[in-house]
Enzyme design. Structure first.
Site, PDB file in Angstrom:
ATOM      1  N   LYS A  69     -29.358 -12.735 -16.634  1.00 17.40           N
ATOM      2  CA  LYS A  69     -29.862 -14.102 -16.796  1.00 17.40           C
ATOM      3  C   LYS A  69     -30.264 -14.731 -15.464  1.00 17.40           C
ATOM      4  CE  LYS A  69     -28.771 -14.077 -21.212  1.00 17.40           C
ATOM      5  NZ  LYS A  69     -29.837 -13.998 -22.246  1.00 17.40           N
ATOM      6  N   GLY A  89     -38.449 -14.560 -24.723  1.00 17.04           N
ATOM      7  CA  GLY A  89     -38.219 -15.349 -23.514  1.00 17.04           C
ATOM      8  C   GLY A  89     -39.160 -15.019 -22.372  1.00 17.04           C
ATOM      9  N   GLY A 134     -35.604 -20.789 -31.315  1.00 18.92           N
ATOM     10  CA  GLY A 134     -34.353 -20.038 -31.193  1.00 18.92           C
ATOM     11  C   GLY A 134     -34.393 -18.742 -31.978  1.00 18.92           C
ATOM     12  N   ASN A 192     -30.503  -8.905 -27.564  1.00 21.93           N
ATOM     13  CA  ASN A 192     -31.409  -9.495 -26.586  1.00 21.93           C
ATOM     14  C   ASN A 192     -32.004  -8.409 -25.699  1.00 21.93           C
ATOM     15  OD1 ASN A 192     -30.687 -12.042 -27.530  1.00 21.93           O
ATOM     16  ND2 ASN A 192     -29.075 -12.304 -26.015  1.00 21.93           N
ATOM     17  N   ILE A 193     -33.278  -8.527 -25.383  1.00 17.24           N
ATOM     18  CA  ILE A 193     -33.945  -7.532 -24.538  1.00 17.24           C
ATOM     19  C   ILE A 193     -33.328  -7.471 -23.147  1.00 17.24           C
ATOM     20  CG2 ILE A 193     -35.729  -9.129 -23.687  1.00 17.24           C
ATOM     21  CD1 ILE A 193     -36.489  -5.517 -24.640  1.00 17.24           C
ATOM     22  N   ASP A 194     -32.704  -8.576 -22.694  1.00 16.04           N
ATOM     23  CA  ASP A 194     -32.141  -8.598 -21.336  1.00 16.04           C
ATOM     24  C   ASP A 194     -30.680  -8.181 -21.280  1.00 16.04           C
ATOM     25  OD1 ASP A 194     -30.845 -10.799 -22.372  1.00 16.04           O
ATOM     26  OD2 ASP A 194     -31.750 -12.253 -20.999  1.00 16.04           O
ATOM     27  N   LEU A 196     -34.906  -8.921 -29.264  1.00 16.17           N
ATOM     28  CA  LEU A 196     -35.396 -10.298 -29.210  1.00 16.17           C
ATOM     29  C   LEU A 196     -36.157 -10.463 -27.897  1.00 16.17           C
ATOM     30  CD1 LEU A 196     -32.106 -11.973 -30.482  1.00 16.17           C
ATOM     31  CD2 LEU A 196     -34.132 -11.354 -31.839  1.00 16.17           C
ATOM     32  N   ASN A 197     -37.474 -10.625 -27.997  1.00 20.33           N
ATOM     33  CA  ASN A 197     -38.357 -10.553 -26.833  1.00 20.33           C
ATOM     34  C   ASN A 197     -39.196 -11.834 -26.687  1.00 20.33           C
ATOM     35  OD1 ASN A 197     -39.652  -9.118 -24.620  1.00 20.33           O
ATOM     36  ND2 ASN A 197     -41.418  -8.864 -25.967  1.00 20.33           N
TER      37      ASN A 197
END
Length: 519
Positions: free
Chosen positions: A399, A125, A231, A260-262, A122-123
């Site tokens: 984050k 952000g 979202g 999530n990518i992070d 998921l990229n």
């Protein structure tokens, strides 16, 4: 099943006349919003893009209508009906792994399994909360051997190593947003000889003025800040509607690992992949991990009205919030690492009515509404869904700059893009527990954060034996310091603390001012 919109505690009673008035006003708002969204579609100058944009606005209206209906119904969760899932749903990772302990490693078998897999990140952000421009995935998060690596660099290394080791062909898919798509497409060109990368974009919804319930943008282009990605729950519809979905099915792909990518801990786990292969009726698997005091706000997995459900803090009645945060009753939380059957995503898509998350933001000094959904909430719609309770090392999100210090420090060593905990930490604490780090506002942006550590990033403090660090005020760390136990450093307003290089702080509280000058 009663729907529970993530908006408010439905304890207050409302008279029938007030409800009637709200319903009339709500329908009027719906009608006006529908007209405005139609005008936005008509303003799209590109006939090719118009059909896709029309679908986006239809989805936006549908989400708004469902939110209004659920808000008026005042139905919430019946707290006493919430149960902890049994071990057939909440499965310990050890139980998954032990099934394959005595299975001889067969690279041909593992290769065949991996060739069915898609890794999807998921990229969508941006890095703005950390003071960076552009996609968050291009923030440099690790320095090694004189090189600096971004989230995307590490992800590509992980997938490329997997493919080399097993002779597999696992592709990397990035779900971008309109905020990250153009920049990401430029960046991924440098990886073209390392791993097969595909991309698709999630939807673009207009922000809604809270006062008038009308869309912010006046036409298809509008200001960038007047739109938002709705979202990561949008993954399901956007993925299935993309040409990429058919391409991957035609390539023989059957499973997709979403994260999530992070989250630097979200790597392909062969034990989970083997377990899913051995349990083909399981359509959906969500990874959870044990909750600590730092995770009390995270969503958890419950059983409700005969279904497995993701329970978020915003759904919890105000009187039950402390109970929800309790580590004793709700022992695990959602990592947002998901494993799904590719066919099942398309099959279940028409049924999906994911819980709505209402975010209130500001645009041009006025309040706006963003309606969003989360991909983990889909668990209740998939057959034989389970949660695997994984080790904490599979949840390593970045984050904030406090998280950045963790992953950049000597607490971890990097192997093929994967961060492995330093053996010295394991010797000192006996498990994979990580320190709690709280850096103050002076460290909030990456640019400021890096300047407050002399010799950054090579000479960051050694936090291998650290348990807790709190820093507040104007504080600068010297090169090659060592922090152990609990360390609290507070520089009051107007004062500055310069910590000397090479110093060792163990279970210390430092406050006041400290400034060292060269003689």
């Amino acid at each position: 099943m009663k729907r529970a919109s993530l908006v408010a505690d439905p304890n207050a009673k409302t008279s029938a006349s007030v409800l009637d008035f709200q319903q009339v006003v709500g329908k009027q708002s719906e009608s006006l919003l529908e007209q405005d969204l139609d005008k936005l579609v008509d303003s799209c100058p590109d006939p090719v893009k118009k059909d896709g944009f029309r679908h986006e606005m239809k989805q936006c209206l549908s989400l708004f209508q469902r939110w209004r209906t659920e808000s008026e119904s005042k139905e919430g969760l019946v707290w006493d009906e919430i149960k902890t899932p049994g071990t057939n749903v909440l499965i310990p990772y050890e139980k998954v792994a032990e099934q394959f302990v005595n299975v001889a490693e067969d690279e041909d078998v593992d290769r065949a399994l991996l060739d069915k897999l898609v890794v999807l990140k998921l990229n969508g952000g941006l890095g703005t909360t950390m003071g960076c421009q552009g996609p968050k995935s291009v923030i440099e998060v690790r320095a090694e051997g004189g090189n600096e690596y971004t989230f995307l660099d590490l992800t590509v290394q992980q997938v490329a190593h997997l493919n080399r080791k097993y002779g597999a062909q696992v592709p990397l898919v990035l779900m971008n947003s309109f905020n990250t798509d153009a920049d990401t497409e430029k960046v991924i060109r440098k990886y073209q000889d390392k791993v097969q990368i595909y991309t698709f974009s999630q939807k673009r919804f207009p922000r809604i003025w809270k006062e008038s319930m009308r869309p912010c943008p006046k036409d298809f282009t509008g200001k960038l800040s007047e739109w938002y990605p709705p979202g990561h729950g949008d993954f399901y519809d956007s993925f299935v509607r993309s040409d990429l979905y058919r391409t991957l099915k035609n390539l023989g792909k059957e499973l997709v690992f979403v994260s999530n990518i992070d989250n630097l801990g979200a790597t392909v786990d062969l034990n989970i992949l083997r377990w899913l292969d051995a349990n083909p009726k399981c359509e959906f698997c969500i990874e959870t991990t044990n909750k600590t005091r730092a995770d009390v706000k995270g969503g958890t997995i419950v059983e409700y009205e005969g279904k497995v459900k993701l329970l978020e803090l915003a759904q919890v009645p105000s009187k039950k919030v402390e109970e929800f945060k309790s580590i004793k009753k709700f022992k695990v939380f959602n990592t947002n690492n998901l494993w799904l059957r590719l066919d099942a995503i398309e099959t279940r898509l028409p049924e999906l009515k994911l819980d709505i998350i209402v975010n209130y933001k500001q645009e041009a000094g006025q309040a706006v509404i963003q309606l969003e959904t989360a991909c983990g909430a889909a668990i209740e719609y998939f057959k034989n869904a389970v949660s695997i309770n994984v080790p904490r090392e599979r949840f390593l999100p970045v984050k904030s700059c406090s998280d950045l210090l963790l992953v950049q420090s000597k607490l971890y060593k990097m192997e093929h893009g994967t961060l492995k905990m330093n053996p010295k930490r394991l010797e000192a604490f006996g498990d994979t527990t990580i320190p709690v780090i709280k850096l103050g506002d002076n460290f909030k942006k990456v640019g400021d954060y890096s300047k407050r550590f002399k010799g950054f990033p090579e000479a960051l403090p050694d936090i291998t034996e650290l348990e807790h660090l709190t820093v507040s005020g104007d504080v600068t760390f010297g090169e090659n310091m060592t922090l152990k136990g609990t360390v609290i450093i507070v520089a009051p307003s107007g004062l500055k603390i310069d910590l000397p290089p090479g110093s060792i702080l163990e279970n210390k509280v430092i406050t006041g001012g400290l400034h060292i000058l060269d003689h």
